[in-house]
Design an enzyme around this catalytic site. Structure first.
Site, PDB file in Angstrom:
ATOM      1  N   LYS A 115      12.632  12.364   6.783  1.00  0.00           N
ATOM      2  CA  LYS A 115      11.703  13.169   5.973  1.00  0.00           C
ATOM      3  C   LYS A 115      12.027  14.649   6.056  1.00  0.00           C
ATOM      4  O   LYS A 115      11.833  15.374   5.090  1.00  0.00           O
ATOM      5  CB  LYS A 115      10.256  12.922   6.410  1.00  0.00           C
ATOM      6  CG  LYS A 115       9.776  11.539   6.005  1.00  0.00           C
ATOM      7  CD  LYS A 115       8.279  11.478   5.846  1.00  0.00           C
ATOM      8  CE  LYS A 115       7.852  10.079   5.513  1.00  0.00           C
ATOM      9  NZ  LYS A 115       7.365   9.799   4.254  1.00  0.00           N
ATOM     10  N   LYS A 207      14.153   2.430   0.823  1.00  0.00           N
ATOM     11  CA  LYS A 207      12.944   1.610   0.716  1.00  0.00           C
ATOM     12  C   LYS A 207      12.076   2.109  -0.448  1.00  0.00           C
ATOM     13  O   LYS A 207      12.165   3.274  -0.841  1.00  0.00           O
ATOM     14  CB  LYS A 207      12.172   1.602   2.033  1.00  0.00           C
ATOM     15  CG  LYS A 207      11.420   2.852   2.349  1.00  0.00           C
ATOM     16  CD  LYS A 207      10.345   2.593   3.413  1.00  0.00           C
ATOM     17  CE  LYS A 207       9.457   3.819   3.496  1.00  0.00           C
ATOM     18  NZ  LYS A 207       8.121   3.598   3.880  1.00  0.00           N
ATOM     19  N   LYS A 210       5.881   5.516  -1.857  1.00  0.00           N
ATOM     20  CA  LYS A 210       4.885   6.203  -2.699  1.00  0.00           C
ATOM     21  C   LYS A 210       5.448   7.518  -3.225  1.00  0.00           C
ATOM     22  O   LYS A 210       5.152   7.932  -4.327  1.00  0.00           O
ATOM     23  CB  LYS A 210       3.658   6.594  -1.865  1.00  0.00           C
ATOM     24  CG  LYS A 210       2.752   5.513  -1.446  1.00  0.00           C
ATOM     25  CD  LYS A 210       1.599   6.162  -0.670  1.00  0.00           C
ATOM     26  CE  LYS A 210       1.170   5.320   0.485  1.00  0.00           C
ATOM     27  NZ  LYS A 210       1.666   5.766   1.779  1.00  0.00           N
TER      28      LYS A 210
HETATM   29  N1  AQP Z   1       8.941  -0.419   1.134  1.00  0.00           N
HETATM   30  C1  AQP Z   1       8.143  -0.958   2.037  1.00  0.00           C
HETATM   31  N2  AQP Z   1       8.292  -2.251   2.390  1.00  0.00           N
HETATM   32  C2  AQP Z   1       7.468  -2.826   3.310  1.00  0.00           C
HETATM   33  N3  AQP Z   1       6.465  -2.152   3.914  1.00  0.00           N
HETATM   34  C3  AQP Z   1       6.283  -0.863   3.588  1.00  0.00           C
HETATM   35  N4  AQP Z   1       5.390   0.066   3.982  1.00  0.00           N
HETATM   36  C4  AQP Z   1       5.625   1.233   3.341  1.00  0.00           C
HETATM   37  N5  AQP Z   1       6.667   1.079   2.510  1.00  0.00           N
HETATM   38  C5  AQP Z   1       7.100  -0.192   2.631  1.00  0.00           C
HETATM   39  C6  AQP Z   1       4.344  -0.186   4.959  1.00  0.00           C
HETATM   40  O1  AQP Z   1       3.108   0.240   4.416  1.00  0.00           O
HETATM   41  C7  AQP Z   1       2.282   0.709   5.474  1.00  0.00           C
HETATM   42  C8  AQP Z   1       1.718   2.034   5.142  1.00  0.00           C
HETATM   43  O2  AQP Z   1       2.693   3.008   5.123  1.00  0.00           O
HETATM   44  P1  AQP Z   1       2.278   4.530   5.140  1.00  0.00           P
HETATM   45  O3  AQP Z   1       1.519   4.868   3.928  1.00  0.00           O
HETATM   46  O4  AQP Z   1       1.550   4.858   6.383  1.00  0.00           O
HETATM   47  O5  AQP Z   1       3.639   5.290   5.259  1.00  0.00           O
HETATM   48  P2  AQP Z   1       5.078   4.986   4.793  1.00  0.00           P
HETATM   49  O6  AQP Z   1       5.648   3.854   5.555  1.00  0.00           O
HETATM   50  O7  AQP Z   1       5.806   6.301   4.905  1.00  0.00           O
HETATM   51  O8  AQP Z   1       4.859   4.574   3.272  1.00  0.00           O
HETATM   52  P3  AQP Z   1       5.449   5.193   1.979  1.00  0.00           P
HETATM   53  O9  AQP Z   1       4.955   4.352   0.855  1.00  0.00           O
HETATM   54  O10 AQP Z   1       6.922   5.370   2.089  1.00  0.00           O
HETATM   55  O11 AQP Z   1       4.717   6.608   1.906  1.00  0.00           O
HETATM   56  P4  AQP Z   1       5.330   8.075   1.777  1.00  0.00           P
HETATM   57  O12 AQP Z   1       6.237   8.054   0.595  1.00  0.00           O
HETATM   58  O13 AQP Z   1       4.128   8.952   1.581  1.00  0.00           O
HETATM   59  O14 AQP Z   1       6.009   8.385   3.071  1.00  0.00           O
HETATM   60  C9  AQP Z   1       3.134   0.712   6.747  1.00  0.00           C
HETATM   61  O15 AQP Z   1       2.832  -0.460   7.485  1.00  0.00           O
HETATM   62  C10 AQP Z   1       4.528   0.646   6.218  1.00  0.00           C
HETATM   63  O16 AQP Z   1       5.414   0.037   7.125  1.00  0.00           O
END
Ligand code: AQP
Length: 344
Positions: A115, A207, A210
């Protein structure tokens, strides 16, 4: 026998519209755990602000995450749904953990490196300390099991290291005050099923996220049927037909991703999907996948919209959840402060 009650904790950041990755990697898996465990599901808004969030967007996204938990089938009467910033003990414990965790441990975190990228001197201190707050989220409730996607595995290992170091550093104080043998459990990650890492639809090395700038790379939980069909149709794949054995997916990340998504949505295995679609090309598989996704996500999205149109109900559920979370959090913090040596 463990001294700790089996308890599940997990959270999602309100940092944008929820994705199919969040659903399959986390939310969908929250639901069955309610049958076997006491569950606490949190909207982790303090984690979201480790990178800039427009206040209005953060506010709305917080309700969206809560609505997703409810629409997917989490029962707020039997279990707890709440917003992190409404339970102040998360920051209290996080500070103590900042003083337990070592700089070297935090510097190894790959999510921070990803990040921060080349910009590591200019990101927030909160982004660096994120895993310490995450450890506090989990250990405040002495959770024993944490359902997450694969990307969170390293943070869970760090949570265990912090719990272990706290228990060791304060072992004498813990024993002297009768909290034997330990204050914190070593929580287990629950990373299971065929979609623990859903990939971007445009780039099989990334991956699904969001915060991805390309909306075509991401299926959002509230996408309509047309958007879902269009995105799967345009999803990166390869010219080969699907293999009939799972081994044939090796070296084909985009194909493996789409098969994994189908399997997770259908509650089956990748091999069962290949038994049905092996030998067929993506021209046949992608529309079937889109149809299944619409069938599964459509009713959940409708239910989310219903909740989002009734914020008073959401507020009532979240306030009740925060009250119940606080009761557990207070007990843990009384114990922790006593053990650390803070004056009552
Ligand atoms: N691509 C993914 N596949 C499987 N699991 C996923 N998770 C996120 N992306 C995937 C799981 O969703 C939960 C919540 O995640 P988070 O919102 O706390 O943070 P993150 O993992 O950083 O999710 P994002 O969507 O990628 O958010 P941003 O873009 O804001 O950083 C966790 O259990 C995560 O493993």
């Amino acid at each position: 026998m463990s001294q700790f009650t089996p308890r599940v904790f997990s959270g999602i950041k309100p940092s944008g519209d929820l994705t199919l990755g969040n659903y399959l990697g986390a939310i969908k898996r929250f639901v069955p755990l309610q049958k076997t465990h006491e569950c606490i599901y949190c909207v982790v808004d303090m984690h979201a602000i480790t990178v800039w969030q427009e206040p209005e967007d953060l506010h709305e996204a917080t309700y969206e995450v809560a609505a997703a938990y409810l629409a997917a089938g989490v029962d707020p009467r039997e279990h707890v749904i709440f917003v992190q910033s409404q339970v102040v003990q998360h920051v209290e414990l996080a500070w103590i953990f900042n003083c337990v965790a070592r700089m070297g441990w935090m510097q190894r975190m790959t999510q921070f490196k990803d990040k921060a990228g080349k910009n590591s001197q200019n990101v927030s201190l909160g982004l660096f300390a994120y895993p310490s707050l995450m450890a506090a989220d989990i250990l405040l409730y002495k959770a024993t099991h944490v359902p997450v996607g694969e990307d969170q595995k390293q943070h869970l290992e760090l949570t265990r290291d912090i719990a272990q170091k706290f228990n060791n550093d304060f072992a004498r104080s813990i024993a002297a005050r009768g909290y034997d043998p330990e204050v914190f459990p070593l929580p287990e990650p629950v990373i299971t099923g065929p979609a623990t890492k859903v990939l971007s639809l445009r780039d099989g090395t990334k991956k699904m996220s969001k915060s991805d700038a390309s909306s075509m790379a991401t299926i959002y939980m509230m996408d309509d049927a047309d958007a879902i069909a269009r995105k799967f149709k345009k999803a990166k794949s390869d010219p080969e037909p699907l293999p009939s054995e799972e081994k044939g997916l090796e070296g084909r990340p985009e194909a493996a991703n789409l098969v994994g998504i189908y399997a997770a949505l259908a509650d089956t295995t990748p091999q069962a999907v290949l038994n049905q679609f092996g030998g067929q090309g993506f021209g046949a598989f992608k529309p079937a996948l889109a149809e299944l996704a619409v069938e599964q996500l459509g009713p959940i999205a409708d239910e989310m919209r219903r909740y989002l149109a009734d914020k008073a109900t959401l507020d009532a559920i979240l306030h009740d959840g925060a009250e119940r979370a606080r009761a557990i959090a207070r007990t843990t913090m009384d114990q922790v402060k006593d053990v650390v040596g803070f004056v009552k």
